[in-house]
Scaffold this motif. Structure first.
Motif, PDB file in Angstrom:
ATOM      1  N   ASN A 173       0.843  -1.207   0.000  1.00  0.00           N
ATOM      2  CA  ASN A 173       0.000   0.000   0.000  1.00  0.00           C
ATOM      3  C   ASN A 173       0.873   1.250   0.000  1.00  0.00           C
ATOM      4  O   ASN A 173       0.592   2.215  -0.712  1.00  0.00           O
ATOM      5  CB  ASN A 173      -0.931   0.009   1.216  1.00  0.00           C
ATOM      6  N   LEU A 174       1.936   1.213   0.798  1.00  0.00           N
ATOM      7  CA  LEU A 174       2.806   2.378   0.870  1.00  0.00           C
ATOM      8  C   LEU A 174       3.545   2.569  -0.457  1.00  0.00           C
ATOM      9  O   LEU A 174       3.695   3.694  -0.945  1.00  0.00           O
ATOM     10  CB  LEU A 174       3.819   2.232   2.020  1.00  0.00           C
ATOM     11  N   THR A 175       3.975   1.471  -1.043  1.00  0.00           N
ATOM     12  CA  THR A 175       4.671   1.547  -2.330  1.00  0.00           C
ATOM     13  C   THR A 175       3.734   2.089  -3.412  1.00  0.00           C
ATOM     14  O   THR A 175       4.119   2.931  -4.222  1.00  0.00           O
ATOM     15  CB  THR A 175       5.192   0.140  -2.736  1.00  0.00           C
ATOM     16  N   ALA A 176       2.480   1.602  -3.391  1.00  0.00           N
ATOM     17  CA  ALA A 176       1.501   2.083  -4.382  1.00  0.00           C
ATOM     18  C   ALA A 176       1.282   3.586  -4.208  1.00  0.00           C
ATOM     19  O   ALA A 176       1.225   4.332  -5.191  1.00  0.00           O
ATOM     20  CB  ALA A 176       0.180   1.332  -4.209  1.00  0.00           C
ATOM     21  N   ALA A 177       1.195   4.033  -2.960  1.00  0.00           N
ATOM     22  CA  ALA A 177       0.990   5.466  -2.702  1.00  0.00           C
ATOM     23  C   ALA A 177       2.168   6.272  -3.251  1.00  0.00           C
ATOM     24  O   ALA A 177       1.989   7.311  -3.882  1.00  0.00           O
ATOM     25  CB  ALA A 177       0.831   5.710  -1.196  1.00  0.00           C
ATOM     26  N   ARG A 178       3.350   5.761  -3.030  1.00  0.00           N
ATOM     27  CA  ARG A 178       4.550   6.435  -3.548  1.00  0.00           C
ATOM     28  C   ARG A 178       4.515   6.453  -5.073  1.00  0.00           C
ATOM     29  O   ARG A 178       4.747   7.495  -5.691  1.00  0.00           O
ATOM     30  CB  ARG A 178       5.794   5.685  -3.047  1.00  0.00           C
ATOM     31  N   ARG A 190       2.051   6.325  -7.061  1.00  0.00           N
ATOM     32  CA  ARG A 190       0.979   7.187  -7.581  1.00  0.00           C
ATOM     33  C   ARG A 190       1.223   8.652  -7.245  1.00  0.00           C
ATOM     34  O   ARG A 190       0.404   9.502  -7.558  1.00  0.00           O
ATOM     35  CB  ARG A 190      -0.387   6.765  -7.002  1.00  0.00           C
ATOM     36  N   GLY A 191       2.304   8.929  -6.554  1.00  0.00           N
ATOM     37  CA  GLY A 191       2.654  10.315  -6.222  1.00  0.00           C
ATOM     38  C   GLY A 191       1.772  10.933  -5.154  1.00  0.00           C
ATOM     39  O   GLY A 191       1.580  12.148  -5.129  1.00  0.00           O
ATOM     40  N   LEU A 192       1.220  10.092  -4.247  1.00  0.00           N
ATOM     41  CA  LEU A 192       0.379  10.632  -3.173  1.00  0.00           C
ATOM     42  C   LEU A 192       1.245  11.237  -2.063  1.00  0.00           C
ATOM     43  O   LEU A 192       2.394  10.829  -1.878  1.00  0.00           O
ATOM     44  CB  LEU A 192      -0.509   9.529  -2.576  1.00  0.00           C
ATOM     45  N   GLU A 193       0.633  12.151  -1.328  1.00  0.00           N
ATOM     46  CA  GLU A 193       1.297  12.701  -0.136  1.00  0.00           C
ATOM     47  C   GLU A 193       0.978  11.853   1.094  1.00  0.00           C
ATOM     48  O   GLU A 193       1.759  11.789   2.025  1.00  0.00           O
ATOM     49  CB  GLU A 193       0.738  14.101   0.177  1.00  0.00           C
ATOM     50  N   SER A 194      -0.227  11.277   1.095  1.00  0.00           N
ATOM     51  CA  SER A 194      -0.726  10.608   2.307  1.00  0.00           C
ATOM     52  C   SER A 194      -1.415   9.295   1.974  1.00  0.00           C
ATOM     53  O   SER A 194      -2.011   9.147   0.907  1.00  0.00           O
ATOM     54  CB  SER A 194      -1.747  11.499   3.024  1.00  0.00           C
ATOM     55  N   GLU A 211       8.679  10.243   3.114  1.00  0.00           N
ATOM     56  CA  GLU A 211       8.019  11.326   2.351  1.00  0.00           C
ATOM     57  C   GLU A 211       6.489  11.227   2.438  1.00  0.00           C
ATOM     58  O   GLU A 211       5.780  12.148   2.045  1.00  0.00           O
ATOM     59  CB  GLU A 211       8.477  11.307   0.886  1.00  0.00           C
ATOM     60  N   LEU A 212       5.970  10.107   2.968  1.00  0.00           N
ATOM     61  CA  LEU A 212       4.510   9.917   3.051  1.00  0.00           C
ATOM     62  C   LEU A 212       3.991  10.238   4.447  1.00  0.00           C
ATOM     63  O   LEU A 212       4.641   9.907   5.443  1.00  0.00           O
ATOM     64  CB  LEU A 212       4.154   8.451   2.760  1.00  0.00           C
TER      65      LEU A 212
END
Ligand SMILES: [Zn+2]
Ligand SMILES: [Zn+2]
Length: 253
Positions: free
Chosen positions: A23-28, A30-34, A71-72
């Motif tokens: 999940n954290l990798t996917a967020a990274r 996708r360029g998410l902040e949170s 960074e998240l």
């Protein structure tokens, strides 16, 4: 529209198929902040729902990854179940301090609070695909949701109208008063446009979430973008359509 955070995602700690790191990798990617990890709460064993022990194990796992994903903004919440006709949810007050925020939604497999709740809140949901629920049933479900928002520090109402039919406008008005957000859920877009237009006129805040159970669903908001096309004012109401930290209704004051 850019969405900066996905605050409703699942892992294998309940019925998702991902590890926390996915999940954290996917967020990274996708360029998410949170990113918020919010597995199913304590009354949904048939969703492989969390136990309190599993929740603590997950918390340790999340904490061990914070440096690697510095960074998240990483949140740890829960998707609690509304299980009672009087608005009861499956959390105890002592659970609050461990939670960054609480999402709440109706899930038919969750264990009902009591027989009266089964008859009042659950039974009609099993048939709502076949039979249009009566005005009485909708009013009763709506009352349950409103009691829940008043009684508990719910930050987000998940997938409103999914499985259990309610008067979403009345709930939205109550949510506006209590600082609870209404979710636009990429998996379950079940708000009619008539109601959506009315909700946009209230002061309720909206939040866009994927409810992702798979890595490739996390951070994918296309269904929501499609849904709100033609409603430019919607974007100003969606709290995660702008960067920065979101003020959630806190479990503890
Ligand atoms: Zn849900
Ligand atoms: Zn969910």
């Amino acid at each position: 529209m850019k969405i900066y955070g996905d605050y409703h995602t699942h892992t294998h700690y309940s019925d998702g198929v991902t590890n926390v790191i996915d999940n954290l990798t996917a967020a990274r990617e996708r360029g998410l902040e949170s990113i918020g990890i919010t597995d199913h709460g304590y009354s949904s064993p048939s969703f492989g729902g969390l136990t309190r022990e599993k929740f603590l194990k997950q918390k340790n796992e999340i904490d061990s990854l914070r440096d690697q994903f510095s960074e998240l903004n990483i949140y740890h919440g829960i998707e609690a179940n509304i299980i009672g006709i009087d608005g009861n949810i499956d959390l105890k007050e002592e659970d609050y301090s461990r939670l960054d925020y609480i999402i709440a939604g109706f899930h038919a497999p969750a264990k009902p609070y009591n027989l009266r709740s089964f008859a009042g809140l659950y039974l009609n949901s099993y048939f709502s695909f076949l039979i249009k629920p009566s005005r009485y049933i909708i009013e009763r479900n709506t009352k349950a949701y409103i009691s829940m928002v008043k009684k508990y520090p719910i930050a987000i109402i998940a997938h409103i109208n999914h499985l259990t039919k309610v008067n979403a406008l009345e709930i939205a008005k109550c949510c506006a008063d209590y600082g609870t957000m209404i979710e636009l859920n990429a998996k379950h877009v079940e708000l009619s446009y008539v109601v959506f237009e009315q909700i946009l006129k209230t002061d309720v805040k909206l939040i866009a979430n994927t409810d992702g159970h798979y890595k490739n669903k996390i951070g994918r908001f296309e269904e929501i973008e499609k849904y709100i096309k033609g409603y430019p004012e919607a974007e100003t109401k969606i709290v995660n359509a702008k960067p920065g930290v979101i003020e959630f209704r806190k479990p503890i004051y």
